[in-house]
Scaffold this active site. Structure first.
Site, mmCIF file in Angstrom:
data_model
loop_
_atom_site.group_PDB
_atom_site.id
_atom_site.type_symbol
_atom_site.label_atom_id
_atom_site.label_comp_id
_atom_site.label_asym_id
_atom_site.label_seq_id
_atom_site.Cartn_x
_atom_site.Cartn_y
_atom_site.Cartn_z
ATOM 1 N N TRP A 29 -14.045 22.440 35.561
ATOM 2 C CA TRP A 29 -15.230 21.588 35.366
ATOM 3 C C TRP A 29 -15.752 21.889 33.967
ATOM 4 O O TRP A 29 -15.819 23.058 33.567
ATOM 5 C CB TRP A 29 -16.311 21.926 36.399
ATOM 6 N N GLU A 66 -15.813 28.028 43.217
ATOM 7 C CA GLU A 66 -14.557 28.699 43.584
ATOM 8 C C GLU A 66 -14.377 30.046 42.866
ATOM 9 O O GLU A 66 -13.464 30.810 43.184
ATOM 10 C CB GLU A 66 -13.360 27.796 43.251
ATOM 11 N N VAL A 131 -19.374 26.545 33.579
ATOM 12 C CA VAL A 131 -20.573 25.889 33.034
ATOM 13 C C VAL A 131 -21.131 24.965 34.102
ATOM 14 O O VAL A 131 -20.477 24.008 34.511
ATOM 15 C CB VAL A 131 -20.228 25.079 31.759
ATOM 16 N N LEU A 132 -22.322 25.274 34.558
ATOM 17 C CA LEU A 132 -23.022 24.419 35.518
ATOM 18 C C LEU A 132 -24.093 23.649 34.766
ATOM 19 O O LEU A 132 -24.888 24.246 34.034
ATOM 20 C CB LEU A 132 -23.648 25.278 36.609
ATOM 21 N N ILE A 133 -24.089 22.352 34.930
ATOM 22 C CA ILE A 133 -25.100 21.524 34.250
ATOM 23 C C ILE A 133 -25.885 20.746 35.300
ATOM 24 O O ILE A 133 -25.297 20.078 36.163
ATOM 25 C CB ILE A 133 -24.449 20.573 33.220
ATOM 26 N N THR A 137 -29.377 15.840 41.653
ATOM 27 C CA THR A 137 -29.522 16.286 43.047
ATOM 28 C C THR A 137 -29.755 17.796 43.080
ATOM 29 O O THR A 137 -29.814 18.451 42.045
ATOM 30 C CB THR A 137 -28.254 15.963 43.856
ATOM 31 N N HIS A 139 -27.609 19.903 44.062
ATOM 32 C CA HIS A 139 -26.304 20.568 43.997
ATOM 33 C C HIS A 139 -26.321 21.777 43.072
ATOM 34 O O HIS A 139 -25.824 22.854 43.391
ATOM 35 C CB HIS A 139 -25.280 19.536 43.517
ATOM 36 N N PHE A 164 -20.671 38.001 34.739
ATOM 37 C CA PHE A 164 -21.217 36.676 35.080
ATOM 38 C C PHE A 164 -21.189 35.784 33.840
ATOM 39 O O PHE A 164 -22.154 35.700 33.096
ATOM 40 C CB PHE A 164 -22.646 36.852 35.602
ATOM 41 N N ARG A 178 -24.861 27.128 23.708
ATOM 42 C CA ARG A 178 -24.483 28.458 24.189
ATOM 43 C C ARG A 178 -22.974 28.708 24.194
ATOM 44 O O ARG A 178 -22.520 29.805 24.480
ATOM 45 C CB ARG A 178 -25.080 28.680 25.588
HETATM 46 C C1 DLZ Z 1 -19.564 19.362 42.422
HETATM 47 C C2 DLZ Z 1 -19.888 20.026 41.147
HETATM 48 C C3 DLZ Z 1 -20.950 19.579 40.342
HETATM 49 C C4 DLZ Z 1 -21.821 18.431 40.736
HETATM 50 N N1 DLZ Z 1 -21.225 20.138 39.164
HETATM 51 C C5 DLZ Z 1 -20.465 21.187 38.739
HETATM 52 C C6 DLZ Z 1 -20.716 21.805 37.490
HETATM 53 O O1 DLZ Z 1 -21.600 21.414 36.717
HETATM 54 N N2 DLZ Z 1 -19.932 22.863 37.140
HETATM 55 C C7 DLZ Z 1 -18.927 23.337 37.943
HETATM 56 O O2 DLZ Z 1 -18.275 24.317 37.571
HETATM 57 N N3 DLZ Z 1 -18.672 22.746 39.120
HETATM 58 C C8 DLZ Z 1 -19.383 21.694 39.540
HETATM 59 N N4 DLZ Z 1 -19.112 21.096 40.734
HETATM 60 C C9 DLZ Z 1 -17.929 21.535 41.510
HETATM 61 C C10 DLZ Z 1 -18.183 22.743 42.428
HETATM 62 O O3 DLZ Z 1 -18.348 23.947 41.692
HETATM 63 C C11 DLZ Z 1 -16.976 22.919 43.388
HETATM 64 O O4 DLZ Z 1 -15.798 22.936 42.647
HETATM 65 C C12 DLZ Z 1 -16.888 21.827 44.427
HETATM 66 O O5 DLZ Z 1 -18.114 21.670 45.101
HETATM 67 C C13 DLZ Z 1 -15.781 22.155 45.458
HETATM 68 O O6 DLZ Z 1 -16.083 23.361 46.164
#
Ligand code: DLZ
Length: 207
Positions: A29, A66, A131-133, A137, A139, A164, A178
Site C-alpha cells: 500500500w 498484515e 504508510v497509513l493515510i 472512514t 478505517h 515501528f 516524512r
Molecule cells: C484498507 C486499507 C486502507 C483503507 N488504507 C491503508 C493504508 O493507508 N495503508 C496501508 O498500509 N493499508 C491500508 N489498507 C489495507 C489494510 O492495511 C489491509 O491490508 C487490509 O485491510 C487487508 O487486511
C-alpha cells in the site's frame, strides 16, 4: 524556551552493525512512499552502521494490518532455520506471504567489500515499514491502533526489537514530507535504520 531541533538526537555510542542480520517487512500500500522509506532505512544501515547488504532481508505484505503477522512468522522461521539444518522454513514463510517482491526488494548488485560473511538464521532486529493515510472512514483509526499494538507485541513476545516504521498521516503531504520526497522533507526511514541497529546492539548486549 530555547529553540530545539525536533526529532531524534543521534546516539553518542558507536553503532557497529557489521555482525547484525536485519529484516525489513514493508507494505505495498502506498508503495512509492514506502519504497523511499525502505531505501532510507537500508542505505543508512549500510553506509552509517556497516551492516552488510547481504544481511538485510526484505519482504513485502499487502497492507499495514498484515505487518505484525508477517514479522512474527518471519522471525520464527528464521529462528528455526538457525537452530536446525533445514533451510526450507524461511522459504515457506516467504511463500506464505506470496512471491510479490517489488523493486525495493531487490538484492544488492555487488557485495560489501568488507571481509565479513553473510549471516544465516535469526534476525537481530526487524523494521516494519508502512504508510497509513487517513481517509473519510474510521478505517485509519482501527488499523493504526491494531498495527501499533501488534508491532509492539511481536517485539516483546519474540524478544527481538521490532521498529515501528509506520507513518500515520492525516494527508498525502505529511507522508511525502516524512519520506523525504519533498524539498526540506526528512526521510524517517533513516532514523528507523539507526534505531534497528541500536536496539539490536542493546538486545545483544553489545553496547
Ligand atoms: C484498507 C486499507 C486502507 C483503507 N488504507 C491503508 C493504508 O493507508 N495503508 C496501508 O498500509 N493499508 C491500508 N489498507 C489495507 C489494510 O492495511 C489491509 O491490508 C487490509 O485491510 C487487508 O487486511
Amino acid at each position: 524556551m530555547e529553540h530545539f531541533e525536533k526529532g531524534v538526537t543521534p546516539s553518542d555510542k558507536q553503532l557497529n552493525g557489521s555482525d547484525l542480520r536485519v529484516l525489513i517487512v514493508h507494505t505495498r500500500w502506498n508503495l512509492p512512499i514506502v519504497e523511499a522509506l525502505v531505501k532510507g532505512a537500508k542505505e543508512t544501515m549500510i553506509s552509517k552502521h556497516n551492516v552488510l547488504a547481504e544481511n538485510i532481508v526484505i519482504e513485502s505484505v499487502p497492507g499495514a494490518y498484515e505487518l505484525p503477522f508477517a514479522a512474527k512468522a518471519l522471525i520464527q522461521s528464521a529462528q528455526t532455520q538457525g537452530s536446525s539444518a533445514s533451510s526450507d522454513l524461511l522459504a515457506s514463510a516467504t511463500d506464505l506471504l506470496g512471491d510479490l517482491t517489488t523493486s525495493a526488494d531487490k538484492k544488492p548488485d555487488s557485495p560489501n567489500p568488507g571481509a565479513k560473511k553473510a549471516k544465516k538464521g535469526a534476525f537481530d532486529a526487524v523494521i516494519c515499514v508502512g504508510v497509513l493515510i487517513k481517509g473519510s472512514t474510521m478505517h485509519f483509526e482501527y488499523i493504526c491502533e491494531a498495527v501499533s499494538q501488534g508491532i509492539m507485541r511481536v517485539g516483546l513476545d519474540s524478544n527481538i526489537p521490532v521498529i515501528f516504521g509506520v507513518l500515520t498521516c492525516l494527508n498525502d503531504e505529511q507522508a511525502h514530507n516524512r519520506a523525504g520526497l519533498v524539498p526540506n522533507g526528512h526521510n524517517h526511514g533513516e532514523d528507523w535504520g539507526s534505531a534497528a541497529v541500536e536496539m539490536a546492539l542493546v538486545k545483544n548486549r553489545a553496547l
